[in-house]
Design an enzyme around this catalytic site. Structure first.
Site, PDB file in Angstrom:
ATOM      1  CG  ASP A 250      -2.056  -0.807   1.182  1.00 41.11           C
ATOM      2  OD1 ASP A 250      -2.283  -1.370   0.106  1.00 41.11           O
ATOM      3  OD2 ASP A 250      -2.785  -0.892   2.184  1.00 41.11           O
ATOM      4  CE  LYS A 272      -7.630   0.118  -0.261  1.00 38.64           C
ATOM      5  NZ  LYS A 272      -7.163  -0.931   0.559  1.00 38.64           N
ATOM      6  CG  MET A 385      -8.468   6.864   6.898  1.00 41.62           C
ATOM      7  SD  MET A 385      -9.387   5.481   6.202  1.00 41.62           S
ATOM      8  CE  MET A 385      -9.851   4.591   7.672  1.00 41.62           C
TER       9      MET A 385
END
Ligand code: SAH
Length: 466
Positions: A250, A272, A385
């Site tokens: 990732d 991602k 996030m």
């Protein structure tokens, strides 16, 4: 990399050492160990050299160095305390393309000599590119302590059976799998336990039993790479990183960690970044299945912990359905890595009795969380996030009862050399963007524990912010 590492063959070949002191004696000894034929040129020599001269492989030439001494040598080392002599050895050798080393004078070296861990035929060479021989020696001492002495015998055993195994398996990959299973299995254990004969029998048996087609079933290792600092990965992660055939990684996995993966593994970037998924989740799931079905050992490398906001569960569900063997290796999740490196304990008897990890990822423009439950005293909330949801987080937590001056920390690129900590309060948080260019990935920690940062911070730059 300023130097190209090589191991030079000097066995039975003429080498030159200029100098008669202890340093010269040490160099002669190393060359003798590697089987070199050494001419030592010096008007006088120390006792050690005198003793070494007893060997057939050493010739003492009792006079000053002269140009002819260099002729026909495969390597030259100058270890005199006369700068002019050292320089002339360097210049003459260089002119003839002979590798030359003037001890402790990197300017006058076409090669440098590493520190060695000797488990012949296994040798581990450590070099700091001349920057710090002391550091190289310290590193060497560490390696000495964890490379078992029996490695040399293990390598010898492999060497003895190499041709045999080569004839048995025509396929290079099969051969590699076979040797990896031998070197990490019973044969190696027997040898380390001093049972050489049993080890040989077990190896012969393994070859006979393996048949022509050594079955290699693919598998997947779902591995957490931690938040960024390569020191924070687990031993198990490292071991699997070194034996994978292909790596699917990732964006969050840091470069220093990727550098630790086996050099000839295929690297596949699965992306991602927010809103621009390079591969869709479904295609990643399918990719893992396909690679494993090809019989390859697939390392699925993810930032932090694969089971914390990492969709690790979804990926192995597909593997489980397909009956593909897998294992999951936990990593240090961003919340705990960043909190530790920012000096913010996530729980503390005086401030927080619980800690909640939530995702601040927006779904259709809103953050779907139980704000009432989050906005409680004596707990810490960590938002993953969450950068795009800052206005919502601030507004909702205040609206549901948290004080507007509840401290908040943003930890940018935590645990890496770029770590930055921004200290705010719930109501100042939305204006942070006007004052600082905060870069991803960033985690948001909300709660009274954040106030401890000013006392307990230990890593990187001091905090910026309010
Ligand atoms: N599985 C990961 C989380 C993936 S979600 C883990 O366990 O850590 C991605 C979010 O993690 C980012 O948006 C950010 O909020 C956080 N994150 C990951 N690495 C980080 C780091 N080094 N510093 C700060 N935040 C990080």
């Amino acid at each position: 990399m300023d130097y190209f590492p090589v191991f030079l063959k000097v066995k039975g070949r003429p080498c030159l050492v200029v100098g008669g002191g202890k340093v010269a004696a040490r160099k002669v000894l190393s060359l003798l160990r590697a089987g070199g034929q050494v001419a030592v040129v010096a008007p006088q020599v120390c006792d050690e050299l005198q003793a070494q001269a007893g060997s057939d492989a050493v010739t003492l030439v009792g006079r000053e160095f002269s140009a002819a001494d260099i002729e026909g040598k495969v390597l030259a080392i100058a270890a005199t305390d006369d700068a002019a002599v050292n320089r002339s050895v360097y210049e003459l050798a260089s002119r003839q393309g002979i590798p030359v080393n003037v001890v402790d004078n990197p300017e006058l070296c076409s090669f440098i000599v590493p520190s060695i861990v000797d488990r012949s035929p296994v040798q581990v060479a450590v070099s700091t590119g001349g920057a710090s021989p002391v550091l190289a020696r310290l590193l060497r001492a560490r390696l000495e302590s964890f490379i078992p002495a029996a490695y040399g015998r293990l390598a010898q055993l492999v060497d003895d059976y190499r041709q045999n195994v080569k004839q048995h398996f025509s396929d290079v990959d099969q051969r590699r799998y076979f040797w990896e299973s031998i070197l990490q299995g019973r044969v190696a254990e027997l040898l380390f336990a001093g049972q050489e004969e049993l080890a040989r029998n077990a190896l012969q048996e393994a070859i006979d039993d393996a048949g022509e087609n050594y079955e290699t079933s693919g598998e997947v290792y779902l591995v957490g790479a931690g938040p960024g600092d390569p020191d924070l990965i687990t031993f198990r992660a490292l071991r699997l990183m070194q034996q994978a055939d292909v790596v699917v990684y990732d964006r969050l996995v840091s470069q220093p960690i990727l550098d630790m993966v086996r050099r000839d593994a295929d690297m596949i970037y699965a992306g991602k970044a927010r809103d621009k998924h390079t591969l869709s989740q479904e295609s990643i799931n399918q990719l893992l299945v396909r690679l494993a079905k090809e019989g390859r050992r697939v390392l699925r490398l993810k930032g932090g912990d694969p089971f914390i906001f990492g969709r690790g569960g979804e990926e192995i569900e597909t593997l489980a359905q397909e009956g593909i063997p897998f294992q999951v290796v936990p990593g240090i999740t961003a919340a705990s890595g960043c909190a530790s490196y920012a000096g913010i304990p996530l729980t503390h008897r005086d401030y927080a009795q619980s800690c909640t990890f939530v995702t601040g990822h927006l779904k259709d423009g809103s953050v779907d969380l139980d704000w009432g439950k989050l906005a409680k005293p004596a707990q810490t909330i960590v938002f993953y996030m969450g950068m795009h949801s800052i206005p919502v987080i601030s507004k909702q937590l205040i609206a549901h009862g948290l004080s507007a001056d509840t401290p908040v920390a943003l930890v940018q690129q935590g645990t890496t050399p770029n770590q930055r900590v921004y200290i705010e309060t719930l109501d100042s948080l939305p204006t942070l963007g006007d004052r600082h260019a905060v870069k991803p990935p960033t985690i948001i920690i909300v709660g009274e524990v954040v106030s401890l940062h000013s006392k307990l911070s230990w890593f990187g730059l001091p905090a910026a912010g309010k």
